[in-house]
Design an enzyme around this catalytic site. Structure first.
Site, short mmCIF file in Angstrom:
data_model
loop_
_atom_site.label_atom_id
_atom_site.label_comp_id
_atom_site.label_asym_id
_atom_site.label_seq_id
_atom_site.Cartn_x
_atom_site.Cartn_y
_atom_site.Cartn_z
N ASP A 108 45.94 35.50 24.99
CA ASP A 108 45.82 34.88 26.32
C ASP A 108 45.53 35.93 27.39
O ASP A 108 45.15 35.59 28.52
CB ASP A 108 47.10 34.11 26.69
N ASN B 34 50.76 29.87 20.79
CA ASN B 34 49.34 29.98 21.11
C ASN B 34 48.52 29.28 20.04
O ASN B 34 48.39 28.09 20.05
CB ASN B 34 48.89 31.41 21.36
N ARG C 265 57.90 32.95 29.24
CA ARG C 265 56.63 33.38 28.66
C ARG C 265 56.83 34.69 27.90
O ARG C 265 57.61 35.55 28.33
CB ARG C 265 55.65 33.60 29.81
N SER D 128 48.78 31.85 31.52
CA SER D 128 48.84 30.62 30.73
C SER D 128 48.14 29.49 31.48
O SER D 128 47.84 29.61 32.67
CB SER D 128 50.31 30.27 30.50
N THR E 247 50.80 25.08 20.74
CA THR E 247 51.62 24.58 21.86
C THR E 247 52.17 23.18 21.57
O THR E 247 51.51 22.39 20.91
CB THR E 247 50.74 24.53 23.10
N THR F 153 54.95 27.39 23.17
CA THR F 153 53.73 27.69 22.42
C THR F 153 53.87 28.92 21.54
O THR F 153 54.63 29.84 21.85
CB THR F 153 52.53 27.88 23.38
O1 DON Z 1 49.54 29.45 27.39
C1 DON Z 1 48.46 28.92 27.16
O2 DON Z 1 47.75 28.44 28.02
C2 DON Z 1 48.01 28.79 25.70
N1 DON Z 1 48.60 29.84 24.90
C3 DON Z 1 48.37 27.43 25.21
C4 DON Z 1 47.98 27.20 23.77
C5 DON Z 1 47.93 25.77 23.38
O3 DON Z 1 48.03 24.88 24.19
C6 DON Z 1 47.72 25.49 21.92
N2 DON Z 1 47.62 24.10 21.66
N3 DON Z 1 46.63 23.47 21.52
#
Ligand code: DON
Length: 563
Positions: A415, A393, A97, A444, A373, A391
């Site tokens: 996030d 994001n 991450r 996340s 993502t 991702t």
């Molecule tokens: O880590 C997370 O939960 C988000 N940054 C995920 C972003 C994501 O899934 C984008 N796609 N639709």
């Protein structure tokens, strides 16, 4: 917060248009396997690696690197992710991450009035966390890969240098992201050549990304996070007002974590622990549903939908307590403890929706008083599985591309809870544990997951922000509890609930008219949405049959080596 809807439209392309020197493990792997990912070119890279004798880890890393070339909306080197694997019977979770740069401050995304300014945490390099993918993908391969590192990186180098054709998905994503991409000339010159979205079939070559990948193949992560590469990233970041430095990049570490494990209908499940809330949400959902006898209720019944939503509502209410594991007061042990799951199950009214405002989050016992993502799944011929979600994001991350490397930077800082209590890009309300802080990992929802029963093994996961754990849990429940085939389970229309806002999101066909009326009568608010998540899953049955499914909600691609 008025800016949110517009920015969501701008950035959530995925939701809208689609999605050291230890020797590698020398185990011999029976040839073959299956790959499911967001892009056909990346899936065929993974399949090629399996055919060349690579194991599931080799294929997953090669697929992820190919996505970093052909799937710029999400596939990345400038972002981060998680992997949950079961390799040779060993179950492990890798956290790569992003982290908050050292200069990050709790109030960095607030305006003069003390309220969050969404633009700051979403657009431009102030929104970028320190990327984790260069270190993470290398580390995953170092521990579990079998083929030489260079062999695994080579297909991505070829894609970047020889070029690849713009397909319908990429065209649509670039069209959707056009406003963001055109704000940064370096990004536009690569992804909007001559100021236009390239037509389908246009050949894209990325020579600088190819050279960066070549250096990565030769020298490992240092080639992207140190020396002149790090200086180039810092230069671009500074130019547009960001705070990420070469020192942040040099200091980045990926961390092996203990996966969240729980039983489900005779299967063992392993998913991602903090700093993702995904595994905890999946584990709580499974634990509460088991206590409520969910498996024995009729499939597709209102009773099941109601209980599923009530379980999610409570799991997301506890999510508000979560953040970087180093600073989170509620541990995974607390939230998955049998007494807490018993209590959560007991709170559920089988005939009425509980209003989210009446669902309190977990509280420590007094004696504990303390101050866009992309997912890919791979299985190899030996039944090793890798479930990997990366991702940036939002779609195309913060929009900024480092010209020397042709790498897009993430906007993962969104996030964090910019101001605890106010919603982020996904409408998630989050707490103090997830406030911005230097070096912290932002919470996340990503849920790379593997499950097995004897020699039967599956890997699955999804993009979709807060919808990730709910999409993943529905497919998991359908396969594991109801014995549905992977394809049918992935295709089935989905629901979603995340505590706040207090509403069920429903895909077309998820609720029959009578079911809709009955849920409303029980007090649920329901809103229809086009799509929820994009699950990519693979399975190898005990008999050795391989299955790979790319969600028909997007144009992903799945393939097996079996005819
Ligand atoms: O880590 C997370 O939960 C988000 N940054 C995920 C972003 C994501 O899934 C984008 N796609 N639709």
């Amino acid at each position: 917060m008025q800016i949110r809807p517009r920015l969501s439209a701008l950035l959530l392309t995925v939701a809208a248009c689609c999605s050291g020197a230890v020797a590698p493990t020398p185990t011999r792997v029976p040839a073959g396997g299956a790959v499911a990912s967001a892009a056909p070119a990346a899936t065929s890279v993974g399949l090629g690696i399996l055919k060349a004798g690579g194991n599931a880890t080799d294929a997953a890393v090669a697929t992820a690197l190919a996505l970093a070339v052909v799937h710029p909306v999400a596939g990345n080197l400038g972002g981060g992710g998680f992997a949950v694997v079961r390799m040779g019977g060993e179950v492990a979770a890798l956290d790569f991450r992003e982290t908050a740069p050292a200069a990050a401050r709790a109030d960095m995304f607030l305006g003069a009035d003390g309220r969050p300014v969404a633009e700051k945490s979403l657009v431009g390099p102030l929104a970028a966390g320190t990327p984790g993918s260069p270190v993470g993908l290398f580390e995953l391969h170092r521990r579990f890969g079998r083929l030489p590192w260079r062999r695994v990186v080579t297909p991505a180098i070829h894609l970047a240098l020889r070029g690849f054709k713009v397909n319908a998905r990429l065209r649509a994503e670039l069209e959707f992201g056009r406003e963001l991409l055109s704000r940064f000339p370096e990004t536009a010159s690569v992804w909007l050549p001559h100021g236009r979205v390239p037509a389908e079939g246009t050949l894209i070559r990325l020579p600088r990304l190819g050279a960066a990948l070549q250096a990565y193949a030769e020298r490992g992560p240092q080639a992207l996070t140190g020396g002149s590469a790090a200086a180039a990233i810092e230069r671009t970041v500074k130019k547009y007002g960001g705070v990420l430095t070469a020192a942040d990049l040099a200091g980045y570490r990926a961390v092996w974590r203990v996966p969240i494990r729980f039983p489900l209908a005779g299967w063992e499940v392993a998913s991602m622990p903090l700093p993702s809330s995904g595994g905890i949400i999946l584990g709580q959902t499974a634990g509460v549903l088991e206590r409520l006898g969910w498996a024995s209720l009729p499939a597709d019944s209102v009773e099941r939908d109601h209980l599923l939503v009530e379980a999610w509502r409570r799991a997301f209410a506890d999510r508000v307590l979560l953040g970087d594991p180093a600073t989170t007061r509620a541990s995974e042990g607390d939230l998955l403890a049998a007494p807490w799951l018993d209590r959560r199950a007991a709170e559920v009214d089988r005939s009425r929706a509980t209003a989210s405002r009446d669902v309190a989050s977990w509280q420590p016992a007094p004696r504990h008083e303390l101050p866009q993502t992309t997912h890919l799944s791979v299985v190899d011929g030996a039944g090793n599985v890798v479930s990997l979600t990366t991702t940036l994001n939002g779609s195309f991350g913060c929009g900024v591309l480092v010209p020397r490397l042709q790498i897009l930077l993430n906007n993962e800082m969104d996030d964090f809870a910019a101001a605890p209590g106010s919603p982020n890009l996904y409408g998630l309300v989050q707490g103090e544990a997830n406030a911005v802080g230097r070096g912290k990992r932002m919470l996340s929802s990503m849920s790379p997951t593997v499950a097995w029963r004897g020699d039967d093994v599956i890997a699955l996961g999804s993009p979709g922000g807060s919808r990730i754990p709910t999409a993943t849990s529905q497919v998991l429940l359908a396969v594991v509890v109801d014995g549905q085939g992977l394809e049918r389970a992935v295709a089935a229309p989905r629901l979603h609930h995340q505590w706040l806002p207090d509403e069920i999101l429903a895909e077309p066909g998820a609720l029959a008219a009578a079911g809709l009326d009955e849920l409303r009568r029980r007090g649920h608010a329901i809103r229809s949405v086009d799509r929820l998540g994009e699950v990519h899953a693979v399975r190898r049955t005990a008999a050795g049959v391989l299955e790979a499914v790319a969600d028909s909600r997007g144009p992903g691609s799945a393939a097996t080596t079996q005819p």
